[in-house]
Enzyme design. Structure first.
Site, mmCIF file in Angstrom:
data_model
loop_
_atom_site.group_PDB
_atom_site.id
_atom_site.type_symbol
_atom_site.label_atom_id
_atom_site.label_comp_id
_atom_site.label_asym_id
_atom_site.label_seq_id
_atom_site.Cartn_x
_atom_site.Cartn_y
_atom_site.Cartn_z
ATOM 1 N N SER A 66 68.342 46.573 29.601
ATOM 2 C CA SER A 66 69.077 45.614 29.595
ATOM 3 C C SER A 66 68.441 44.519 27.813
ATOM 4 C CB SER A 66 69.638 44.719 29.423
ATOM 5 O OG SER A 66 70.496 43.725 28.497
ATOM 6 N N TYR A 113 67.672 37.366 34.579
ATOM 7 C CA TYR A 113 68.232 38.536 35.084
ATOM 8 C C TYR A 113 67.066 39.108 33.833
ATOM 9 C CZ TYR A 113 70.517 42.430 33.348
ATOM 10 O OH TYR A 113 70.839 43.400 33.376
HETATM 11 N N1 LIG Z 1 77.757 45.244 31.378
HETATM 12 C C1 LIG Z 1 76.248 45.336 30.688
HETATM 13 O O1 LIG Z 1 76.709 44.923 29.693
HETATM 14 C C2 LIG Z 1 75.393 45.591 30.669
HETATM 15 C C3 LIG Z 1 74.486 45.732 29.057
HETATM 16 C C4 LIG Z 1 72.895 46.124 29.966
HETATM 17 C C5 LIG Z 1 72.585 46.518 30.874
HETATM 18 N N2 LIG Z 1 73.205 46.935 32.130
HETATM 19 C C6 LIG Z 1 72.568 47.059 33.270
HETATM 20 O O2 LIG Z 1 73.169 48.545 33.504
HETATM 21 C C7 LIG Z 1 73.509 48.867 35.007
HETATM 22 C C8 LIG Z 1 74.936 49.114 35.358
HETATM 23 O O3 LIG Z 1 75.470 47.917 35.294
HETATM 24 P P1 LIG Z 1 76.877 47.290 35.260
HETATM 25 O O4 LIG Z 1 77.016 46.105 34.154
HETATM 26 O O5 LIG Z 1 78.014 49.011 35.238
HETATM 27 O O6 LIG Z 1 77.107 47.004 36.256
HETATM 28 P P2 LIG Z 1 78.572 46.602 37.488
HETATM 29 O O7 LIG Z 1 78.430 47.975 38.595
HETATM 30 O O8 LIG Z 1 79.799 46.023 37.008
HETATM 31 O O9 LIG Z 1 78.389 45.474 39.063
HETATM 32 C C9 LIG Z 1 77.250 45.288 39.182
HETATM 33 C C10 LIG Z 1 77.086 46.249 40.863
HETATM 34 O O10 LIG Z 1 75.376 46.292 41.265
HETATM 35 C C11 LIG Z 1 75.910 46.845 42.865
HETATM 36 N N3 LIG Z 1 75.018 46.851 43.943
HETATM 37 C C12 LIG Z 1 74.295 45.651 43.657
HETATM 38 N N4 LIG Z 1 73.213 45.769 44.350
HETATM 39 C C13 LIG Z 1 73.253 46.427 44.823
HETATM 40 C C14 LIG Z 1 72.270 46.845 45.732
HETATM 41 N N5 LIG Z 1 71.235 46.197 45.844
HETATM 42 N N6 LIG Z 1 72.201 48.321 45.728
HETATM 43 C C15 LIG Z 1 72.562 49.496 45.140
HETATM 44 N N7 LIG Z 1 74.115 48.897 44.625
HETATM 45 C C16 LIG Z 1 74.036 47.629 44.126
HETATM 46 C C17 LIG Z 1 77.041 46.369 43.167
HETATM 47 O O11 LIG Z 1 77.911 47.243 43.353
HETATM 48 P P3 LIG Z 1 78.970 47.055 44.960
HETATM 49 O O12 LIG Z 1 79.439 45.280 45.741
HETATM 50 O O13 LIG Z 1 80.109 48.174 45.032
HETATM 51 O O14 LIG Z 1 77.598 47.451 45.862
HETATM 52 C C18 LIG Z 1 77.876 45.344 42.334
HETATM 53 O O15 LIG Z 1 78.740 44.958 41.723
HETATM 54 C C19 LIG Z 1 73.263 47.416 35.917
HETATM 55 O O16 LIG Z 1 71.429 48.031 36.276
HETATM 56 C C20 LIG Z 1 72.784 46.557 34.568
HETATM 57 O O17 LIG Z 1 72.142 45.018 34.639
HETATM 58 C C21 LIG Z 1 74.807 46.230 32.156
#
Ligand SMILES: NC(=O)c1ccc[n+]([C@@H]2O[C@H](COP(=O)([O-])OP(=O)(O)OC[C@H]3O[C@@H](n4cnc5c(N)ncnc54)[C@H](OP(=O)(O)O)[C@@H]3O)[C@@H](O)[C@H]2O)c1
Length: 231
Positions: A133, A156
């Site tokens: 990020s 974070y």
């Molecule tokens: N959204 C943004 O604006 C943004 C921006 C920059 C970077 N990112 C990064 O993009 C990646 C994906 O994020 P997203 O936004 O798509 O998130 P998301 O799917 O909405 O939420 C994160 C999900 O990760 C799962 N998780 C948590 N702990 C875990 C573990 N130990 N093992 C496996 N799964 C686990 C959980 O899903 P379950 O409860 O269904 O298991 C949790 O709800 C992340 O690394 C995030 O930091 C996001």
């Protein structure tokens, strides 16, 4: 056929990355903690479900064993699982939540990457993408004009800065594997309460692009859709 593992792909950016890569012909192993949600997502996308909790050694080892049995090798790893309280400023920070976020966002990436190395080394073009990020970019969070400047995501951001260093040092240590970090861009997912940003389908573009680089592709870089990001 390219064999690809995405950690946490039952929803959000991981799910849309899985969709893009499956459409491009990859055999996608869709990681998820929940069997029900993971199997349903994999069925929707024509992917293969693998149970995976990045904080659990036994789960990671079992996932590698399954992929080894089916593929005998491994080409692309997308370290996508990540958690965080993006608005937890000073008073909201606790030691327990700090440990939890580092356990998933940093230790989880190292755990999965180490476990996949034997299979990645059997690939002709091994690639690792660390989904990070711009909240972990010193240049971005200190720029008052940036969106990231307004988020008080103390822990974070620290986990994402750590991923930058891990990415650079892995790339130097393992020149035979291309390892890059990617900022998908602010994306409306559960992680940020679906409050703002682009769609997950749009955010997956930058991730999928780095996951499909060729043998002459970059390594040790931090990128977003528009190009290279400053650390
Ligand atoms: N959204 C943004 O604006 C943004 C921006 C920059 C970077 N990112 C990064 O993009 C990646 C994906 O994020 P997203 O936004 O798509 O998130 P998301 O799917 O909405 O939420 C994160 C999900 O990760 C799962 N998780 C948590 N702990 C875990 C573990 N130990 N093992 C496996 N799964 C686990 C959980 O899903 P379950 O409860 O269904 O298991 C949790 O709800 C992340 O690394 C995030 O930091 C996001």
């Amino acid at each position: 056929m390219t064999a690809t593992l995405i950690t946490k792909a039952n929803k959000g950016l991981g799910y849309e990355t899985a969709r893009r890569l499956a459409e491009q012909g990859h055999t996608v192993y869709l990681g998820a903690r929940s069997i029900d949600r993971g199997e349903a997502a994999a069925a929707e996308l024509g992917a293969r479900f693998v149970r995976l909790d990045v904080t659990d050694n036994a789960s990671v080892e079992a996932a590698m064993h399954l992929i080894d049995e089916r593929e005998g090798r491994f080409d692309v790893l997308v370290n996508n699982a990540g958690i965080g309280d993006l608005r937890a400023g000073g008073d909201g920070v606790t030691a327990a939540s700090t440990l939890e976020q580092f356990d998933t966002n940093l230790v989880g990436v190292v755990r999965v990457t180490q476990a996949t190395l034997p299979l990645l080394r059997k690939s002709e073009n091994p690639v690792v993408v660390n989904v990070s990020s711009a909240l972990g970019s010193f240049a971005t969070v200190t720029d008052p004009e940036s969106v990231q400047y307004r988020f008080r995501s103390i822990v974070y951001s620290a986990t994402r800065a750590a991923i930058s260093m891990v990415t650079v040092r892995y790339a130097q240590a393992l020149p035979e594997i291309k390892i890059n970090a990617v900022e998908p861009g602010l994306t409306s997912t559960d992680l940020i309460g679906n409050a703002m940003g682009q769609t997950a389908a749009e955010g997956a573009e930058a991730i999928a692009r780095l996951a499909t680089i060729g043998k002459d592709g970059p390594t040790g870089t931090f990128r977003e859709r528009a190009g290279v990001l400053p650390w």
